[in-house]
Write a protein that holds these residues in place. Structure first.
Motif, PDB file in Angstrom:
ATOM      1  N   PHE A   1     -15.389 -20.718  73.097  1.00 25.17           N
ATOM      2  CA  PHE A   1     -15.194 -19.581  72.200  1.00 25.17           C
ATOM      3  C   PHE A   1     -15.719 -18.311  72.848  1.00 25.17           C
ATOM      4  CE2 PHE A   1     -15.031 -23.209  69.455  1.00 25.17           C
ATOM      5  CZ  PHE A   1     -14.207 -22.859  68.397  1.00 25.17           C
ATOM      6  N   THR A   2     -15.307 -17.180  72.305  1.00 30.18           N
ATOM      7  CA  THR A   2     -15.831 -15.893  72.748  1.00 30.18           C
ATOM      8  C   THR A   2     -16.130 -15.027  71.532  1.00 30.18           C
ATOM      9  OG1 THR A   2     -15.429 -13.914  74.097  1.00 30.18           O
ATOM     10  CG2 THR A   2     -13.530 -14.861  72.963  1.00 30.18           C
ATOM     11  N   THR A   3     -17.122 -14.158  71.687  1.00 25.20           N
ATOM     12  CA  THR A   3     -17.450 -13.217  70.619  1.00 25.20           C
ATOM     13  C   THR A   3     -16.849 -11.850  70.894  1.00 25.20           C
ATOM     14  OG1 THR A   3     -19.513 -12.565  71.720  1.00 25.20           O
ATOM     15  CG2 THR A   3     -19.627 -14.374  70.129  1.00 25.20           C
ATOM     16  N   LYS A   4     -16.117 -11.725  72.003  1.00 22.84           N
ATOM     17  CA  LYS A   4     -15.588 -10.429  72.407  1.00 22.84           C
ATOM     18  C   LYS A   4     -14.073 -10.473  72.523  1.00 22.84           C
ATOM     19  CE  LYS A   4     -19.738  -9.167  74.997  1.00 22.84           C
ATOM     20  NZ  LYS A   4     -20.291  -8.733  76.296  1.00 22.84           N
ATOM     21  N   ILE A   5     -13.469  -9.310  72.299  1.00 27.25           N
ATOM     22  CA  ILE A   5     -12.029  -9.194  72.489  1.00 27.25           C
ATOM     23  C   ILE A   5     -11.741  -9.346  73.972  1.00 27.25           C
ATOM     24  CG2 ILE A   5     -10.031  -7.714  72.178  1.00 27.25           C
ATOM     25  CD1 ILE A   5     -11.301  -8.552  69.577  1.00 27.25           C
ATOM     26  N   GLY A   6     -10.809 -10.200  74.312  1.00 27.07           N
ATOM     27  CA  GLY A   6     -10.530 -10.441  75.719  1.00 27.07           C
ATOM     28  C   GLY A   6      -9.062 -10.344  76.050  1.00 27.07           C
ATOM     29  N   THR A   7      -8.658 -11.049  77.076  1.00 31.06           N
ATOM     30  CA  THR A   7      -7.266 -11.076  77.492  1.00 31.06           C
ATOM     31  C   THR A   7      -6.733 -12.483  77.312  1.00 31.06           C
ATOM     32  OG1 THR A   7      -7.962 -11.520  79.763  1.00 31.06           O
ATOM     33  CG2 THR A   7      -7.593  -9.218  79.166  1.00 31.06           C
ATOM     34  N   GLY A   8      -5.480 -12.672  77.730  1.00 28.49           N
ATOM     35  CA  GLY A   8      -4.897 -14.003  77.647  1.00 28.49           C
ATOM     36  C   GLY A   8      -4.352 -14.305  76.263  1.00 28.49           C
ATOM     37  N   PRO A   9      -4.088 -15.584  75.969  1.00 26.38           N
ATOM     38  CA  PRO A   9      -3.433 -15.962  74.719  1.00 26.38           C
ATOM     39  C   PRO A   9      -4.192 -15.539  73.464  1.00 26.38           C
ATOM     40  CG  PRO A   9      -3.517 -17.797  76.269  1.00 26.38           C
ATOM     41  CD  PRO A   9      -4.385 -16.732  76.831  1.00 26.38           C
ATOM     42  N   ALA A  10      -5.524 -15.420  73.570  1.00 24.91           N
ATOM     43  CA  ALA A  10      -6.313 -15.107  72.379  1.00 24.91           C
ATOM     44  C   ALA A  10      -6.359 -13.620  72.061  1.00 24.91           C
ATOM     45  CB  ALA A  10      -7.738 -15.618  72.561  1.00 24.91           C
ATOM     46  N   ALA A  11      -6.014 -12.772  73.022  1.00 25.74           N
ATOM     47  CA  ALA A  11      -6.264 -11.344  72.877  1.00 25.74           C
ATOM     48  C   ALA A  11      -5.593 -10.731  71.662  1.00 25.74           C
ATOM     49  CB  ALA A  11      -5.832 -10.605  74.146  1.00 25.74           C
ATOM     50  N   MET A  12      -4.293 -10.923  71.498  1.00 29.54           N
ATOM     51  CA  MET A  12      -3.576 -10.266  70.416  1.00 29.54           C
ATOM     52  C   MET A  12      -4.036 -10.767  69.058  1.00 29.54           C
ATOM     53  SD  MET A  12      -1.995  -8.047  72.016  1.00 29.54           S
ATOM     54  CE  MET A  12      -1.136  -7.302  70.633  1.00 29.54           C
ATOM     55  N   ALA A  13      -4.365 -12.048  68.961  1.00 30.71           N
ATOM     56  CA  ALA A  13      -4.876 -12.577  67.693  1.00 30.71           C
ATOM     57  C   ALA A  13      -6.221 -11.940  67.358  1.00 30.71           C
ATOM     58  CB  ALA A  13      -5.011 -14.089  67.763  1.00 30.71           C
ATOM     59  N   GLN A  14      -7.076 -11.762  68.362  1.00 27.20           N
ATOM     60  CA  GLN A  14      -8.370 -11.126  68.156  1.00 27.20           C
ATOM     61  C   GLN A  14      -8.195  -9.673  67.720  1.00 27.20           C
ATOM     62  OE1 GLN A  14     -10.102 -11.715  72.009  1.00 27.20           O
ATOM     63  NE2 GLN A  14     -11.037 -13.656  71.459  1.00 27.20           N
ATOM     64  N   LEU A  15      -7.309  -8.973  68.406  1.00 26.88           N
ATOM     65  CA  LEU A  15      -7.067  -7.576  68.070  1.00 26.88           C
ATOM     66  C   LEU A  15      -6.467  -7.449  66.676  1.00 26.88           C
ATOM     67  CD1 LEU A  15      -5.686  -6.309  71.488  1.00 26.88           C
ATOM     68  CD2 LEU A  15      -7.859  -5.691  70.438  1.00 26.88           C
ATOM     69  N   GLY A  16      -5.598  -8.374  66.330  1.00 26.97           N
ATOM     70  CA  GLY A  16      -5.010  -8.371  64.996  1.00 26.97           C
ATOM     71  C   GLY A  16      -6.073  -8.543  63.927  1.00 26.97           C
TER      72      GLY A  16
END
Length: 285
Positions: free
Chosen positions: A94-109
């Motif tokens: 897991f990450t607590t920060k907005i990142g890149t890759g497949p998770a990025a757009m979901a995090q930003l959303g």
């Protein structure tokens, strides 16, 4: 014994097994970017282990949970917000920060939907605003009107600096940021604090933030006021820029406070000696 000559205990076991099969479901597979609110159950030198409900344990890099000085900012038992990245060697990362890759757009959303601030660095000035690099290297845009700065400020001074932003618009291609609401809230909080301690006649130290024909704006700790051209010197000031420069530190007197209209006016000449007071000494009768 029941009508089928089957012991009651065996029948109960069968009923329980049948109910279990009907109600039990395998934990759903987590998707990249899926958010969790989870407690920290253990801290190691490299990882923070979090309890992810029925899905087991997850791992967050301990470096993400330290401040800029390298001090740990959490303890076991604290709950943190994190986003699922991927499974590596059977472990959920897991990450607590907005990142890149497949998770990025979901995090930003999620940040967009829930008004969660994110960090961004001003990369360059462009038409109408700044290009901002947000966590993970993603590019976004912040209009000048959403930066919470004065139109005449030197925009080049913002290049390379990091600020907190909110996402105000987002689609698959564009991310638009704003920090105006944050700046305004901060100003209101500072104004409320100053309202309790600042009085007309006080001598304060401030910074010149902008030069105008009619005077200069002075920041006294997050709250700005106007130094009118008539209050700069005892003699007539033809050009404000000849006397003051942006960024200059000055001491001024609080001339007038109008909290209802959020206006503060200063005087610089009141910190200077009145030339008429020395006239008799300079020109004896």
């Amino acid at each position: 014994m029941n009508s089928n000559n089957q012991p009651q205990e065996e029948q109960n076991e069968e009923n329980f097994a049948e109910m279990f099969e009907q109600t039990y479901k395998e934990p759903s597979r987590m998707e990249p970017g899926q958010k969790v609110e989870a407690p920290i159950i253990k801290l190691t030198a490299d990882w923070a282990l979090i309890e992810v409900g029925g899905k087991g344990e997850g791992y967050v890099a301990i470096s993400e949970l330290k401040d800029s000085a390298g001090n740990l900012i959490v303890k076991e038992g604290d709950r943190i917000r994190a986003w699922f990245l991927h499974t590596e060697e059977g472990e959920m990362r897991f990450t607590t920060k907005i990142g890149t890759g497949p998770a990025a757009m979901a995090q930003l959303g999620d940040a967009f939907k829930n008004h969660i601030p994110l960090a961004g660095t001003i990369a360059r000035e462009m038409k109408g605003g700044f290009e901002v690099t947000i966590n993970g290297g993603l590019r976004a845009f912040c209009p000048f009107s959403q930066m919470g700065i004065r139109r005449e400020e030197n925009k080049a001074e913002y290049i390379g600096k990091e600020f907190a932003f909110n996402i105000i618009e987002m689609d698959r291609r564009n991310i638009v940021l704003s920090r105006r609401e944050m700046v305004e809230k901060e100003r209101q909080e500072k104004a409320a604090a100053l309202k309790e301690t600042l009085h007309e006649g006080d001598r304060v130290r401030g910074t010149v933030t902008s030069i105008q024909k009619f005077g200069a704006f002075i920041d006294i700790g997050g709250v700005e006021g106007l130094l009118p051209v008539s209050e700069i010197a005892w003699s007539r000031t033809e050009n404000v820029g000849d006397v003051l420069k942006s960024g200059q530190q000055v001491e001024v007197i609080v001339k007038r406070l109008d909290w209802d209209n959020q206006r503060i006016s200063f005087s610089l000449k009141d910190t200077l000696q009145d030339p008429w007071e020395t006239a008799d000494a300079n020109w004896p009768s």
